[in-house]
Write a protein that holds these residues in place. Structure first.
Motif, PDB file in Angstrom:
ATOM      1  N   MET B 277       1.001  -1.215  -0.116  1.00 43.54           N
ATOM      2  CA  MET B 277       0.034  -0.101  -0.254  1.00 43.54           C
ATOM      3  C   MET B 277       0.998   1.156   0.099  1.00 43.54           C
ATOM      4  O   MET B 277       0.820   2.257  -0.603  1.00 43.54           O
ATOM      5  CB  MET B 277      -1.162  -0.032   1.179  1.00 43.54           C
ATOM      6  CG  MET B 277      -1.944  -1.145   1.245  1.00 43.54           C
ATOM      7  SD  MET B 277      -2.826  -1.161   2.953  1.00 43.54           S
ATOM      8  CE  MET B 277      -3.763   0.396   2.642  1.00 43.54           C
ATOM      9  N   ALA B 278       1.931   1.294   0.709  1.00 44.97           N
ATOM     10  CA  ALA B 278       3.051   2.380   0.907  1.00 44.97           C
ATOM     11  C   ALA B 278       3.347   2.560  -0.319  1.00 44.97           C
ATOM     12  O   ALA B 278       3.714   3.750  -0.786  1.00 44.97           O
ATOM     13  CB  ALA B 278       3.697   2.217   2.134  1.00 44.97           C
ATOM     14  N   LEU B 279       4.129   1.534  -1.037  1.00 42.80           N
ATOM     15  CA  LEU B 279       4.609   1.505  -2.209  1.00 42.80           C
ATOM     16  C   LEU B 279       3.932   2.203  -3.382  1.00 42.80           C
ATOM     17  O   LEU B 279       4.097   3.110  -4.089  1.00 42.80           O
ATOM     18  CB  LEU B 279       4.971   0.210  -2.495  1.00 42.80           C
ATOM     19  CG  LEU B 279       6.116  -0.008  -3.822  1.00 42.80           C
ATOM     20  CD1 LEU B 279       7.459   0.677  -3.540  1.00 42.80           C
ATOM     21  CD2 LEU B 279       6.425  -1.399  -4.101  1.00 42.80           C
ATOM     22  N   ILE B 280       2.665   1.756  -3.345  1.00 40.14           N
ATOM     23  CA  ILE B 280       1.767   2.215  -4.426  1.00 40.14           C
ATOM     24  C   ILE B 280       1.333   3.590  -4.265  1.00 40.14           C
ATOM     25  O   ILE B 280       1.447   4.337  -5.105  1.00 40.14           O
ATOM     26  CB  ILE B 280       0.231   1.400  -4.307  1.00 40.14           C
ATOM     27  CG1 ILE B 280       0.545  -0.035  -4.859  1.00 40.14           C
ATOM     28  CG2 ILE B 280      -0.627   1.888  -5.577  1.00 40.14           C
ATOM     29  CD1 ILE B 280      -0.583  -1.153  -4.634  1.00 40.14           C
ATOM     30  N   LYS B 281       1.246   4.160  -2.938  1.00 42.71           N
ATOM     31  CA  LYS B 281       1.074   5.621  -2.641  1.00 42.71           C
ATOM     32  C   LYS B 281       2.285   6.172  -3.132  1.00 42.71           C
ATOM     33  O   LYS B 281       2.031   7.376  -3.752  1.00 42.71           O
ATOM     34  CB  LYS B 281       0.823   5.839  -1.298  1.00 42.71           C
ATOM     35  CG  LYS B 281      -0.545   5.436  -0.725  1.00 42.71           C
ATOM     36  CD  LYS B 281      -0.740   5.947   0.550  1.00 42.71           C
ATOM     37  CE  LYS B 281      -1.050   7.375   0.724  1.00 42.71           C
ATOM     38  NZ  LYS B 281      -1.245   7.956   2.021  1.00 42.71           N
ATOM     39  N   LEU B 282       3.345   5.739  -2.806  1.00 42.97           N
ATOM     40  CA  LEU B 282       4.660   6.463  -3.287  1.00 42.97           C
ATOM     41  C   LEU B 282       4.767   6.656  -4.636  1.00 42.97           C
ATOM     42  O   LEU B 282       5.183   7.672  -5.179  1.00 42.97           O
ATOM     43  CB  LEU B 282       5.838   5.864  -2.518  1.00 42.97           C
ATOM     44  CG  LEU B 282       5.863   5.955  -1.203  1.00 42.97           C
ATOM     45  CD1 LEU B 282       7.160   5.402  -0.454  1.00 42.97           C
ATOM     46  CD2 LEU B 282       6.076   7.735  -0.637  1.00 42.97           C
TER      47      LEU B 282
END
Lengths: 288, 288, 288
Positions: B277-282
Motif C-alpha cells: 500500500m505504501a509503495l503504491i502510494k509513493l
C-alpha cells in the motif's frame, strides 16, 4: 453520431473515473478468449464506477458439465446488469439478447462480427480527421477471414467513403461482403498490392494473414512478404496517412513503422476504452 | 525510510480501506504465476480504494498469438494507471518501464530479483526490532538459486548488518553476490550448518532447497534433512530470534516451529499488504 | 428466520447496490471449480459494496508448489475480511474456520455438504409458499451421491415437512441420512417412480443422475429415461407445484418444463444472490 460525441466526452475520464455506473455489475461471458477486448471492456466499466464479474474460461465453467448456452445466460442475467459476450458461433450474442433481460453487448461472435471493434475503428478515424465522409480507406491483408473487416465495412457504409481492398487474390473479401457494398452503393476498388493505392489513402487498415489459410507454406511465405507493411512500402504515402491495426500484431507491421507519424494503432487501441464507456452508458441509460 | 513509515501508517488501514486510490486502476501482468504476490498487490490496491484488472495467464492472453512484450505493455499502459509485472526474464520490468507511461512495479523478474519481497522482509525486521542497523541476520537453505536472497541482500546493504550465510557447499551464494557484498563492505560469514551460527542471530531467514538442484536424489535427501528448521535446531537461539520465510513453505520449517515465539513468517506475509500500500502510494503520488 | 427476512430485504438491492460492506474484502478460495456458486457469492459481495479477491484455480496457485492447506488459509486470512471456500474434502471448511481469524463460509465441501445451496433452496420454498412447515417435498434423481440433498435435508429437519424420496433403488439415500431423518422424527416415504408421489407434492426437487454411477451403460440409459422430468411426468401435479433444481442441468429436466407455471429453478438460482447477501451481512455483522 451521439456515440462518438459521448466517447469524446469520456476521453476526459478514461484515466480517472466517474460514478455513473456505481452499483452496476457487468458480466464478462467470453466463450473464446480475447485478453485485449476483455480488459478494454473491464477498464471501461471500472472507469464508469461499475464492477465486473467474469465467468472465466469455458473449460472451468458449468458449460464443461454440459449446460446449454441458454441456461448459462439466464444465470448471468440473474446476477448482472449487463452482459458482454464473445462466442465462436455467429448469432450467439443475438440469441443471448433474446433470453436475457439485461442488455447484451456483442464482443465478437462468429467469424465475421466484431461490432465494438468496428465502432472504435471508425471512432479513431473520426477523431483523427474530424469526419469520416470523404475519406479514402485502404484495407490490407486477409480480407476474407479477418473478423473485423465485415463489421467495419458495415459501419463505414453509413458514410460516404472510398474503399481500397488490397489483398492476395485468394484472400479477397467474400462475395457476400462485395454484394453488401454494391447494394449500399459503396465505392470500392480491389488491388493486388499496396503500391497501386498507397498514394491516395487517408487511412490504411492492416490485418494479419494467417498461416493456416495457406495449404502451401511456400505460398504463405511469399504472400506474407508482399503484405507486410514496411517503411519502404509507405513510400509515396500522404503525410496525413494514418495506419490502423486491430492488434495484436505479429510481424505484419514492421516495428520501424511504429516511430512514424502514420502509426495510430496504439492510440486506436486506447480509444477503445472511452468508446466502450460511451457504449455502456448508452446501453444502460446511465445519467450522470 | 519514508517507505517504512508510510507502511506503518498503512497498517492501520490494512483491514479497512482508504479512498486515496479511488478511480485508479492497477493492471496485473504476471507472465509467470504467483498467487501470494498477486493477491497481496490486489489487496493493497483494493484497500487503497483502487481497482484491479488482470491480464490473466499467458496461455490465455494475446501473447499466445505471438504478440511481442512491448505491444502487450502498451495495451496495459493505455488501460491502467499502474502496472505490476512479474516475468521469468531478468530485466523485463525495466524494459516495460521504459515503454509504459504508467509506473511499473517489479513483482519479481528473472532468477534473482524480487524487490517488493525484499522490502517487506526488511520492513518486518524494522517493525520487530525498531531498527535494522546492528542486526545479525542468518540466511539458511538454497542461497544460490532462491530468488529473494539477491534482492534482500541489496536492501540490507543500505544498513549496517552482519550476515550469516548457511547452506550446503553446492548452494552457496553466487560469486557475483559475494562480490557485491564485499564491494559494499558488508560483513558476512559462511557456514555449513545452522549450529555454528544460531546463537548469535537476531533474524533467521529460511529458504527452500529444491529437489531439482540435485542430480542425485540421495544427496538431496541428506542435505534437506540438515537444512530443515526444527525445534531441535533452534536450541541455543536467543529468545528474541525471529524466523522469516518468503512462503510458500513445503517442509523446510517444521510445523512445530509455528507455535514458538520465534515464528514471524505469517506476520511477515501479512505485512506485505501495508508495505505494498505504501509503495503504491509513493509510486502513484497519491495524497490523502 | 432472521436470515430469510434479511434475504427478503436484500432482494430490493439485488440489482442495485448498498455500501454496507464498503472497504471489506472477500477471498474466493475454490479448491474445486464452481462457476455458479462463485459468481453468486461475488455478486452478493459486490452488491453489498464490498470487493473480491480470487485465489484462482489450484493448479495456478501456491498449492501446486506443495503448500499445505493451513498455510494457504493463513495467507488469505491476512488479506481478507471473509473467506468463501469450496473444497473436495469433507471438513475442509471447518478446518479453515479453526485456523482463520476471518469468518469462513462453506461453499461446498466433501461429497455431502453444500450449506448455502440448502439455505437458498429452503429460502425459495419460503418465498413461494410463505412458510416451510406443512410442505410436501419430493426429491427425485440421484439421492445417494448428489451433494445438495444431505445439506437440504438437514435444513428441512428444522421444519415440519413430509419428504418423498424418489430414486432408482441403487441411488436411494445413504443409511446415515435415513438414520438422521428417523432420529429427527422426520416423515418420509421412498418411491421407485415419480408417478406414485407427484399428486401430493408442493415442491419437486430434481437432481441429476450421473453416468459414472452405473457400471452398465445400458442400465444408466434405462434409469435416466425414467427419472427425466417431462410434461408427461407432471400429469396429475397440483397447479401450485414448484420445481426446483440446483443447476446446472443437462437433460434431466426437459426444456418444455421451463415454460410451465411449475418451473422455479431459474428464480431459485437468482435468489441465491440476496440469500448470500443476507448471510454475508450476518456473518460480518455489517450494520447499514
Amino acid at each position: 453520431m451521439g456515440l462518438f460525441q459521448e466517447a469524446q466526452e469520456m476521453e476526459k475520464h478514461s484515466k480517472s473515473s466517474l460514478s455513473v455506473m456505481n452499483g452496476k455489475i457487468m458480466a464478462i461471458a467470453f466463450f473464446e478468449p480475447s485478453t485485449r477486448t476483455r480488459l478494454s471492456f473491464e477498464t471501461a466499466m471500472l472507469r464508469l464506477g461499475g464492477r465486473v464479474i467474469d465467468m472465466g474460461s469455458v473449460e472451468a465453467s458449468s458449460l464443461a458439465k454440459g449446460e446449454n448456452l441458454a441456461d448459462t445466460i439466464r444465470m448471468l442475467d440473474s446476477y448482472a446488469d449487463l452482459i458482454v459476450m464473445r462466442h465462436e458461433l455467429e448469432g450467439a450474442a443475438r440469441f443471448a439478447a433474446e433470453i436475457a433481460d439485461a442488455p447484451v453487448i456483442n464482443a465478437g461472435d462468429g467469424a465475421q462480427n466484431h461490432p465494438t471493434q468496428a465502432m472504435l475503428d471508425a471512432y479513431t478515424m473520426w477523431r483523427e480527421f474530424g469526419r469520416i465522409d470523404g475519406l479514402s480507406i485502404g484495407f490490407m491483408g486477409d480480407l476474407r477471414y479477418a473478423r473485423v473487416i465485415n463489421s467495419l465495412v458495415q459501419v463505414l457504409s453509413l458514410f460516404d467513403v472510398k474503399l481500397h481492398l488490397i489483398s492476395p487474390p485468394s484472400l479477397r473479401p467474400r462475395a457476400e461482403l462485395l454484394d453488401f457494398m454494391r447494394g449500399r452503393g459503396m465505392r470500392f476498388e480491389m488491388h493486388d498490392q499496396l503500391e497501386e493505392a498507397v498514394e491516395g489513402l487517408d487511412v490504411l487498415y492492416v490485418v494479419r494473414i494467417q498461416k493456416e489459410r495457406f495449404p502451401d507454406p511456400m505460398e504463405y511465405e511469399r504472400v506474407r512478404g508482399s503484405f507486410r507493411l514496411t517503411m519502404e512500402s509507405l513510400r509515396g504515402a500522404r503525410d496525413s496517412l494514418i495506419i490502423l491495426h486491430p492488434l495484436p500484431r505479429v510481424d505484419e507491421v514492421d516495428f520501424a513503422v511504429d516511430q512514424t507519424r502514420h502509426a495510430r494503432y496504439f492510440k486506436q487501441a486506447a480509444l477503445g476504452v472511452p468508446l466502450r464507456m460511451a457504449l455502456i452508458k448508452l446501453v444502460l441509460g446511465g445519467a450522470e
